[in-house]
Design a protein around this motif. Structure first.
Motif, PDB file in Angstrom:
ATOM      1  N   LEU A   1       0.858  -1.183   0.000  1.00 58.54           N
ATOM      2  CA  LEU A   1       0.000   0.000   0.000  1.00 58.54           C
ATOM      3  C   LEU A   1       0.891   1.229   0.000  1.00 58.54           C
ATOM      4  O   LEU A   1       1.645   1.457   0.951  1.00 58.54           O
ATOM      5  N   LEU A   2       0.823   2.000  -1.067  1.00 58.51           N
ATOM      6  CA  LEU A   2       1.666   3.176  -1.245  1.00 58.51           C
ATOM      7  C   LEU A   2       0.977   4.405  -0.682  1.00 58.51           C
ATOM      8  O   LEU A   2      -0.141   4.743  -1.081  1.00 58.51           O
TER       9      LEU A   2
ATOM     10  N   ARG B   1      -5.035   7.175   9.744  1.00 51.64           N
ATOM     11  CA  ARG B   1      -6.322   6.478   9.791  1.00 51.64           C
ATOM     12  C   ARG B   1      -6.692   5.922   8.419  1.00 51.64           C
ATOM     13  O   ARG B   1      -7.238   4.813   8.312  1.00 51.64           O
ATOM     14  N   ASP B   2      -6.370   6.667   7.382  1.00 49.62           N
ATOM     15  CA  ASP B   2      -6.636   6.167   6.033  1.00 49.62           C
ATOM     16  C   ASP B   2      -5.749   4.973   5.715  1.00 49.62           C
ATOM     17  O   ASP B   2      -6.172   4.042   5.017  1.00 49.62           O
ATOM     18  N   ALA B   3      -4.520   4.990   6.219  1.00 57.19           N
ATOM     19  CA  ALA B   3      -3.628   3.848   6.013  1.00 57.19           C
ATOM     20  C   ALA B   3      -4.161   2.608   6.724  1.00 57.19           C
ATOM     21  O   ALA B   3      -4.101   1.491   6.181  1.00 57.19           O
ATOM     22  N   GLU B   4      -4.688   2.783   7.914  1.00 57.37           N
ATOM     23  CA  GLU B   4      -5.284   1.658   8.644  1.00 57.37           C
ATOM     24  C   GLU B   4      -6.493   1.108   7.899  1.00 57.37           C
ATOM     25  O   GLU B   4      -6.668  -0.107   7.784  1.00 57.37           O
TER      26      GLU B   4
ATOM     27  N   GLU C   1      -8.962  -2.907   4.137  1.00 52.70           N
ATOM     28  CA  GLU C   1      -9.556  -3.108   2.820  1.00 52.70           C
ATOM     29  C   GLU C   1      -8.780  -4.148   2.018  1.00 52.70           C
ATOM     30  O   GLU C   1      -9.367  -4.952   1.279  1.00 52.70           O
ATOM     31  N   ALA C   2      -7.457  -4.149   2.165  1.00 48.70           N
ATOM     32  CA  ALA C   2      -6.648  -5.146   1.471  1.00 48.70           C
ATOM     33  C   ALA C   2      -7.007  -6.555   1.935  1.00 48.70           C
ATOM     34  O   ALA C   2      -7.112  -7.484   1.123  1.00 48.70           O
ATOM     35  N   VAL C   3      -7.224  -6.714   3.232  1.00 53.41           N
ATOM     36  CA  VAL C   3      -7.625  -8.025   3.763  1.00 53.41           C
ATOM     37  C   VAL C   3      -9.012  -8.400   3.256  1.00 53.41           C
ATOM     38  O   VAL C   3      -9.270  -9.561   2.903  1.00 53.41           O
ATOM     39  N   ARG C   4      -9.906  -7.419   3.207  1.00 54.37           N
ATOM     40  CA  ARG C   4     -11.252  -7.705   2.707  1.00 54.37           C
ATOM     41  C   ARG C   4     -11.209  -8.188   1.262  1.00 54.37           C
ATOM     42  O   ARG C   4     -11.943  -9.104   0.871  1.00 54.37           O
TER      43      ARG C   4
END
Length: 253
Positions: free
Chosen positions: A29-30, A88-91, A96-99
């Protein structure tokens, strides 16, 4: 006339950089540059520019391994104090990546203020590693708690910083790395001598170092000797490791 409600801003993931394989086994995630304070919505095109070239390189290197690489598009341009919007957006992006992909390891890779967001959001359960390039960090303040490092425990962490960075003080990233190293042996930091915030003089070397780190932490490939040495060396040696000119030209990949 009834007043219209203000639309809720949402972070989002950009399209995968490079061709996406049928099976994803790791995610980068960049996290682009940002400002210290700003309520404006960032320009997706301009924000992504600071990380897009790196993302494309990583996508090419990890294609056969099943790497998915996304740029995170923030809700706000600024960190904004205690709101820590970018972190917070990174979290959210890690969740979202896991989803999307299931239980796969995630590397947060940030530049400038995005580097701070990557370091701060490392406590997410999906995150196994952090790459912080020229991270912007706040000045030490006796009236405020120091930038946290406990969330870095159990993660592999690489910080890269130019010694002539006039925007993000490299000494602050060294101090943070020193505190993190006390509880986490998997922290290392490279210094790019005489280079500035954009690391333009050694762009290829920094990209090669990032590729070496990401392929190691996400897919178990062997680190190059300099990265191995930096991780193994006690402070301050492993936290002031010089990035040699030409790094990456003779690596296995």
């Amino acid at each position: 006339m009834a007043q219209q409600a203000t639309p809720v801003r949402r972070a989002r993931l950009g399209r995968t950089l490079g061709p996406e394989g049928t099976a994803v086994s790791g995610v980068v995630l960049l996290l682009p540059e940002g400002d210290e304070v700003s309520d404006r919505r960032p320009s997706a095109l301009l924000a992504a520019a600071s990380v897009r070239a790196l993302g494309r390189r990583l996508a090419r290197a990890g294609r056969e391994e099943g790497l998915a690489t996304h740029v995170v598009h923030y809700r706000y341009r600024g960190w904004n104090g205690a709101e820590a919007h970018l972190a917070r957006d990174a979290e959210w992006a890690a969740d979202e990546a896991v989803r999307r992909y299931g239980d796969v390891p995630v590397c947060l890779a940030g530049v400038g203020m995005g580097g701070r967001a990557a370091l701060r959001a490392a406590g997410n359960e999906a995150v196994n590693s952090v790459l912080a390039i020229a991270p912007w960090l706040p000045e030490d303040d006796v009236a405020a708690p120091p930038e946290p490092v406990k969330q870095l425990a159990g993660r592999q962490v690489l910080i890269v910083h130019g010694t002539n960075d006039g925007r993000s003080d490299p000494e602050l990233s060294f101090r943070l790395a020193s505190r993190a190293k006390k509880a986490n042996r998997g922290v290392c930091r490279f210094e790019v001598h005489s280079d500035g915030h954009g690391l333009r003089q050694y762009r290829d070397e920094v990209a090669a170092l990032a590729e070496d780190f990401v392929m190691g932490v996400l897919f178990g490939q062997s680190f190059s000797r300099p990265v191995e040495d930096a991780l193994a060396a006690p402070p301050p040696l492993g936290l002031r490791m010089p990035l040699a000119a030409g790094f990456g030209k003779s690596l296995r990949r």
